[in-house]
Design an enzyme around this catalytic site. Structure first.
Site, mmCIF file in Angstrom:
data_model
loop_
_atom_site.group_PDB
_atom_site.id
_atom_site.type_symbol
_atom_site.label_atom_id
_atom_site.label_comp_id
_atom_site.label_asym_id
_atom_site.label_seq_id
_atom_site.Cartn_x
_atom_site.Cartn_y
_atom_site.Cartn_z
ATOM 1 N N SER A 233 -33.070 44.102 -21.721
ATOM 2 C CA SER A 233 -31.648 43.889 -22.088
ATOM 3 C C SER A 233 -31.130 45.308 -22.248
ATOM 4 O O SER A 233 -31.300 46.248 -21.797
ATOM 5 C CB SER A 233 -31.735 42.923 -23.203
ATOM 6 O OG SER A 233 -30.315 42.506 -23.449
ATOM 7 N N ASP B 46 -29.882 34.929 -14.916
ATOM 8 C CA ASP B 46 -29.628 35.571 -16.151
ATOM 9 C C ASP B 46 -28.166 35.434 -16.125
ATOM 10 O O ASP B 46 -27.430 35.851 -15.607
ATOM 11 C CB ASP B 46 -29.989 37.045 -15.918
ATOM 12 C CG ASP B 46 -29.984 38.040 -17.202
ATOM 13 O OD1 ASP B 46 -29.304 37.599 -18.007
ATOM 14 O OD2 ASP B 46 -30.272 39.051 -17.177
ATOM 15 N N HIS C 175 -32.294 35.109 -18.970
ATOM 16 C CA HIS C 175 -32.421 36.056 -19.602
ATOM 17 C C HIS C 175 -33.491 36.791 -20.377
ATOM 18 O O HIS C 175 -34.169 37.813 -20.399
ATOM 19 C CB HIS C 175 -30.967 36.530 -20.502
ATOM 20 C CG HIS C 175 -30.961 38.105 -20.720
ATOM 21 N ND1 HIS C 175 -30.785 39.090 -19.941
ATOM 22 C CD2 HIS C 175 -31.008 38.762 -22.001
ATOM 23 C CE1 HIS C 175 -30.580 40.120 -20.736
ATOM 24 N NE2 HIS C 175 -30.719 39.855 -22.018
#
Length: 427
Positions: free
Chosen positions: A237, A332, A366
Site C-alpha cells: 500500500s 484490489d 488489497h
C-alpha cells in the site's frame, strides 16, 4: 500433539469425543495445522467452530458443518464443510473465515509478544459442546529478540534471529505501526527492522522525508549480525511507494517486495536531502462510490499518475540498481495495483531492464498479509477515516496469501546472499 475434551452438560457424557490439533496446539502464526475429531458417532453431523479476540477486544468467529465418516472421525484436510462460513475442503478455513459480528472490522494483531489465541470447538446442534482446544499461534519464535529502536529520526522495532549469523537484512515498511510481518520474517532467519510510514495522525503529516527511511537502511547495513551486501524491503500500500523511492534514490537497496502499491508517490510530497523529489498523487472525491453496506470504493478516485499534470509523482524506478518483486491482486479495490504493476514493468523494459519478477493473483483483494489470519473484505481506511471495500474473494485471497508468503521468502533469500567476513568487519 494436543488433545482436549470437554463434558459441558452434566449427566450427558461426551468424554469420548477428542479434538486434536496436529502437530501441536502451539505453533507459529504462519504455520498450518491439521484439525481432527475422533469419537463421534458414525456419520454424525456436527458444527466445528473457531473464536478469537483481537487486540481491540473485537470477537471474531467462524462455524462450519461437517459429517463424520463411518468411524466417527473428521479430518479437515480430507473432509468438506457442508455449510457455514465456507464450503468444501479447506484445512485452514476455520481460521481465515473468522469474521466479527459487525461490518468493516479488521483483525488487529500487531503486537508480536502476545500469541494469536484461537479456541476451536466441536458442537452437537448449536448449544452442546463436545470438545474444545486452544490454538496458540505465536508471532515471535523461540530465541528471536525484539528491540525498540530510536535513532535520529528513525523509530522502529528490530527483530533478530537467534545465533551469531550472518543474516540477511530486511526493512519492513508498513503504512501504520505493525510488528506482525516483521516478527514472522525474523523467525525465518532475517534481521528485520519494522518501520511505519505514519507514526503520527495522517492529518498532521504534510510531507514525508526519504532521509528518515534511509536512516533505517543505514542502520541495518551497520548491524553486526547482518551479512548481506545490501538490504531488502517488504512493503504494501502506501509503504510500497516509499519502498520504490528508496530503491530508486538510496544506495544499498538490493531487493524490493512491492505488494498492492502504487507506481507513484501517494498523498503527500516526498523530500530527500532538503528538496522535493516527488509531488503527491491525489484523490478525486467525486469519483468515490458508496455501497449499500456503508463502505466506499475508492479505487476509481485515485488520479491518473500518467496524466501530464501528475507525472511528477511517478517514482523513477528505472534508476534502481536492485531487483523488484511486484505482487498485485486483480480485485484490489483500494486502487489499480495491477495497472500500476503493468506500467512499471513496461517502463523497466523500455529502459532495457529485466530486474523484476511479477506475481498476479486473480480474485484476491488489497490486504495481502502473512497467511492464516481472518480475511478482511472491508475496514476503516487509516488515511481517509472512512470504511472502504478492500476487495477479494475469501478462498482465493487465503490461497494467495499462502503462495505469496513462500514466494517472498524465496525472493529475499535469493537476492540477499550473506558473507561472514562482512559481519566480522563490522565487529
Amino acid at each position: 500433539m494436543v488433545c482436549l475434551q470437554v463434558c459441558p452438560v452434566s449427566g450427558e457424557m461426551s468424554s469420548q469425543v477428542r479434538l486434536r490439533l496436529l502437530p501441536s496446539a502451539r505453533c507459529l502464526f504462519d504455520e498450518p495445522i491439521q484439525v481432527k475429531v475422533a469419537g463421534l458417532r458414525s456419520r454424525q453431523v456436527v458444527s466445528m467452530k473457531a473464536r478469537s479476540t483481537d487486540e481491540k477486544g473485537v470477537v471474531f468467529s467462524s462455524s462450519a458443518t461437517y459429517r463424520a465418516d463411518g468411524s466417527g472421525e473428521i479430518d479437515l484436510k480430507r473432509d468438506p464443510s457442508l455449510s457455514g462460513s465456507y464450503v468444501g475442503v479447506e484445512p485452514m478455513g476455520l481460521l481465515w473465515s473468522m469474521r466479527a459480528d459487525t461490518l468493516h472490522k479488521y483483525f488487529f494483531k500487531n503486537n508480536s509478544l502476545n500469541p494469536h489465541v484461537v479456541k476451536f470447538s466441536v458442537h452437537e446442534g448449536e448449544e452442546r459442546m463436545l470438545a474444545e482446544v486452544n490454538n496458540e499461534r505465536l508471532l515471535i519464535g523461540d530465541g528471536v529478540s525484539r528491540l525498540p529502536v530510536k535513532e535520529g529520526n528513525m523509530r522502529g522495532v528490530l527483530f533478530t534471529p537467534p545465533g551469531e549469523g550472518p543474516f540477511p537484512a530486511v526493512l519492513d515498511l508498513s503504512t501504520f505501526p505493525s510488528e506482525k510481518r516483521a516478527s514472522l520474517l525474523a523467525n525465518k532467519g532475517f534481521v528485520v527492522l519494522a518501520v511505519a510510514v505514519y507514526t503520527d495522525k495522517p492529518d498532521n503529516v504534510k510531507e514525508l522525508h526519504l532521509d528518515h527511511f534511509k536512516e533505517a537502511v543505514d542502520f541495518l547495513q551497520q548491524h553486526p549480525k547482518v551479512g548481506s551486501k545490501g538490504v531488502g524491503i517488504i512493503s504494501r500500500s502506501k509503504g510500497a511507494d516509499i519502498a520504490l523511492s528508496l530503491a530508486a534514490y538510496v544506495p544499498g537497496v538490493e531487493a524490493t517486495v512491492w505488494i498492492n502499491g502504487s507506481n507513484a508517490n501517494i498523498a503527500v510530497p516526498l523530500y530527500y536531502r532538503k528538496r522535493q523529489i516527488l509531488t503527491p498523487l491525489l484523490y478525486d472525491s467525486s469519483k468515490v462510490i458508496t455501497t449499500n453496506s456503508g463502505a466506499i470504493v475508492i479505487k476509481y478516485s485515485v488520479k491518473n499518475p500518467l496524466a501530464e499534470e501528475n507525472k511528477g509523482s511517478l517514482v523513477p524506478i528505472e534508476q534502481a540498481k536492485g531487483r523488484f518483486l511486484f505482487v498485485a491482486s486483480e480485485d484490489d479495490l483500494n486502487w489499480d495495483s495491477k495497472g500500476y504493476m503493468d506500467e512499471m514493468v513496461e517502463r523497466l523494459k523500455r529502459h532495457g531492464k529485466d530486474n523484476f519478477e511479477t506475481v498476479y493473483y486473480p480474485r484476491a483483494g488489497h490486504l495481502l498479509e502473512p497467511p492464516y489470519g481472518p480475511f478482511c473484505p472491508s475496514a476503516l481506511h487509516g488515511l481517509l477515516s472512512s470504511s472502504v471495500l478492500w476487495g477479494g474473494e475469501p478462498v482465493a485471497h487465503a490461497a494467495a496469501e499462502v503462495h505469496m508468503w513462500k514466494k517472498i521468502q524465496e525472493f529475499l533469500r535469493s537476492q540477499l546472499s550473506c558473507d561472514a567476513t562482512r559481519t566480522k568487519a563490522k565487529l
